[in-house]
Write a protein that holds these residues in place. Sequence first.
Motif, PDB file in Angstrom:
ATOM      1  N   MET A   2       0.893  -1.399  -0.017  1.00  0.00           N
ATOM      2  CA  MET A   2       0.151  -0.035  -0.022  1.00  0.00           C
ATOM      3  C   MET A   2       0.824   1.339  -0.043  1.00  0.00           C
ATOM      4  O   MET A   2       0.517   2.247  -0.626  1.00  0.00           O
ATOM      5  N   ARG A   3       2.019   1.185   0.697  1.00  0.00           N
ATOM      6  CA  ARG A   3       2.903   2.326   0.874  1.00  0.00           C
ATOM      7  C   ARG A   3       3.579   2.670  -0.426  1.00  0.00           C
ATOM      8  O   ARG A   3       3.822   3.633  -0.849  1.00  0.00           O
ATOM      9  N   GLN A   4       3.625   1.615  -1.362  1.00  0.00           N
ATOM     10  CA  GLN A   4       4.204   1.761  -2.746  1.00  0.00           C
ATOM     11  C   GLN A   4       2.979   2.334  -3.707  1.00  0.00           C
ATOM     12  O   GLN A   4       3.391   2.562  -4.777  1.00  0.00           O
ATOM     13  N   MET A   5       1.783   2.626  -3.234  1.00  0.00           N
ATOM     14  CA  MET A   5       0.729   2.917  -4.312  1.00  0.00           C
ATOM     15  C   MET A   5       0.147   4.288  -3.689  1.00  0.00           C
ATOM     16  O   MET A   5      -1.133   4.432  -3.642  1.00  0.00           O
ATOM     17  N   PRO A   6       0.828   5.428  -3.609  1.00  0.00           N
ATOM     18  CA  PRO A   6       0.345   6.614  -3.063  1.00  0.00           C
ATOM     19  C   PRO A   6      -0.601   7.281  -4.021  1.00  0.00           C
ATOM     20  O   PRO A   6      -1.488   7.921  -3.227  1.00  0.00           O
TER      21      PRO A   6
END
Length: 193
Positions: free
Chosen positions: A97-101
């Motif tokens: 999720m953190r890689q999909m801002p």
Amino acid sequence: MPSPCDPAFAPIGDVSTALLLIDSRLKTVHSGRTEFDPQQKELIEHYTASMGPDEVQDVLDGACTLIFMYMKWLRLAHEDAGKDVIEYVVPTLVATMRQMPRSIPTETIPTMVGLVVAAGTGLSPSLWRAQYGDWTKAEMTPLEATVFLVAEHINRITDDQDFATRLITDALSRAEAGEGLDDEDEDDDSVGA
């Protein structure tokens, strides 16, 4: 005393539509395309635009039911291997999720993780989320992404790109046919999330 987030009290929602949306995303990713098929995208946009507030809520509840069913399957699979589902699923989910801002704003990650943790501990994600008020527009894409990521996690574990979709369609087919289900599946099919 039962929890107010007990799945027995939760609406099942429109699981079929939620699954259609997630399956479309899964197929798009596995086809190697970076975008939806334009015709499919137009069809989905037309369909969702025609929904009223109650129908939208049903799809949101259906998405939460998918999270619940997927996490129940993952919990049982991890328990069979002597592992904790939260320990093995949540860190990977958060990292992704953190890689999909653009799709998942940082401020929505705690809510999405909360849905998964609630389901992973046997609580209704839908009722857990309801404690904090109405869904926000900013949570719509992250919710879809969360269901997608949990389904894709199952597909990777099973090494089968269609396993997560089949898991749900088989459960829905058995429920509609009124066939006998084992206790684990019966819980998944008879309660909402």
